[in-house]
Write an enzyme that holds these catalytic residues in place. Structure first.
Site, mmCIF file in Angstrom:
data_model
loop_
_atom_site.group_PDB
_atom_site.id
_atom_site.type_symbol
_atom_site.label_atom_id
_atom_site.label_comp_id
_atom_site.label_asym_id
_atom_site.label_seq_id
_atom_site.Cartn_x
_atom_site.Cartn_y
_atom_site.Cartn_z
ATOM 1 C CB SER A 176 -0.955 -0.039 1.197
ATOM 2 O OG SER A 176 -1.912 0.987 1.120
ATOM 3 C CG ASP A 330 -6.709 -1.825 -4.086
ATOM 4 O OD1 ASP A 330 -7.122 -0.819 -3.474
ATOM 5 O OD2 ASP A 330 -5.511 -2.163 -4.112
ATOM 6 C CG HIS A 360 -5.951 -1.628 -0.260
ATOM 7 N ND1 HIS A 360 -5.058 -1.259 -1.231
ATOM 8 C CD2 HIS A 360 -5.453 -1.137 0.910
ATOM 9 C CE1 HIS A 360 -4.074 -0.576 -0.692
ATOM 10 N NE2 HIS A 360 -4.287 -0.494 0.613
#
Length: 390
Positions: A176, A330, A360
């Site tokens: 991320s 995501d 995600h």
């Protein structure tokens, strides 16, 4: 007894997840009417700690640490906490090195939260893993996170022999926002003659730009419960010290000067997204009418240390090969697709792993038993498989 502990841990994780989701809006409350005096975090009001810090504490408390087969050391590189994971098995020579930056939007996430993931990577790939505990919100904003990751990386690279790492096999990795940092640092280290060259970048659903929030994935997954577009933009604004009142202008692209879009659309436009990832129907006009005042308040989004997708071709052409993970569900999916195209256009080898049922943050659930998902194992296994090929 083991079953009881496992059940208790799973329940704690479930409660934590629900609590974080319910209170996430509260964490970033900006304008609280004076009449509503009961709102807000009690600990924050009592000046004990902020709510993000409280949730990081709870998060770390309920995550059991797995050190099986791995020697773990907590160190400090200057003021930066790092955690070293070294396989206990003997090695005939220097091992592969993995530099890892955790995710969490610079709000959540920590060395403890990603402990099991790093331990697993070290054991399964027979690598030395160095995880960085960088500074986060609410006390620290850009560029604190990036500077901590960069400085810890340089310190590690200068002393690889001490940690038994092969200087020809060092990877930079992240998840991320940590993956975004990995992409930026891969660029910043180019041309450093005093340091070993990075062998590969391993980016797990990275955030790579803060300009086009109307890409297909930002629209299709804008209400995704694991990372909504609203929460993502709130994190971006908090990280960059941008007033939250400007979110709407950023969403519509009102902060983008026409001459900037003329230059950057070849890299950031939805035209670069393969058709199979696009929904049918009309798309919002982007960018919207330019607002100079909003631009002046947000122009740091065009810095390559915030949006590495904007780096010149001559920089991208020098980058190491990449392993990119994207997830269908995501909001950040299309950042990966744009980066993949940029790298490939410059002849950089790319291995891309797209998870059709992924979302995600799913990799963090790979070891959570009944709370794990098939996609969690797919992502983890793909990362391990790629690293072992280096």
């Amino acid at each position: 007894m083991i079953l009881v502990i496992t059940f208790f841990t799973a329940v704690c994780l479930l409660i934590l997840g629900v609590s974080v989701w319910v209170l996430i809006e509260e964490i970033f409350t900006v304008h609280v009417p004076l009449a509503i005096t009961h709102r807000g975090n009690l600990l924050e009001k009592m000046k004990i700690c902020s709510m993000p810090r409280f949730f990081r504490f709870i998060q770390d408390l309920v995550v059991p640490k797995n050190n099986f087969g791995v020697l773990v050391k907590n160190l400090h590189f200057g003021t930066i906490p790092v955690r070293l994971f070294q396989p206990k098995t003997t090695s005939s020579g220097p091992r592969r090195g993995i530099i890892f930056y955790h995710g969490g939007g610079c709000v959540f996430g920590s060395l403890d939260c990603f402990h099991n993931m790093c331990s697993y990577l070290a054991r399964e790939t027979d690598s030395v893993v160095m995880s960085v505990g960088y500074r986060q919100l609410p006390d620290h904003h850009h560029p604190s996170t990036l500077h901590d990751c960069l400085n810890a990386t340089i310190h590690f690279l200068k002393d690889l022999k001490t940690y038994g790492v092969d200087p020809a096999r060092v990877l930079i990795s992240g998840e991320s926002v940590g993956a975004g940092a990995a992409a930026i640092i891969s660029q910043l280290l180019l041309g450093r003659q005093d340091l070993p060259q990075i062998r590969a970048q391993v980016l797990i659903y990275p955030i790579l730009q803060a300009i086009n929030f109307q890409l297909p994935s930002y629209q299709q997954n804008q209400n995704d419960p694991f990372l909504s577009r609203k929460f993502l933009m709130t994190c971006v604004c908090k990280y960059l010290a941008i007033d939250l009142s400007l979110i709407d202008a950023m969403l519509k692209g009102n902060v983008i000067p026409p001459e900037y879009w003329k230059k950057y659309k070849k890299w950031l436009s939805s035209d670069n997204i393969p058709q199979r990832f696009k929904s049918q129907g009309s798309q919002p006009e982007f960018p919207g009418l330019f607002n100079e005042t909003a631009y002046l308040e947000t122009n740091n989004i065009f810095d390559v240390e915030v949006s590495p997708l904007l780096s010149d071709d001559k920089i991208v052409a020098q980058l190491p090969e990449a392993f990119l993970v994207s997830c269908e569900y995501d909001v950040l999916r299309d950042d990966t697709l744009l980066y993949k195209k940029r790298l490939e256009d410059q002849g950089i080898p790319v291995t891309w792993y797209h998870v059709e049922d992924g979302f995600h943050g799913c990799i963090l659930l790979f070891d959570k038993n009944i709370f794990s998902f098939p996609c969690s194992h797919k992502v983890m296994n793909s990362v391990v498989s790629y690293i072992k090929s280096i």
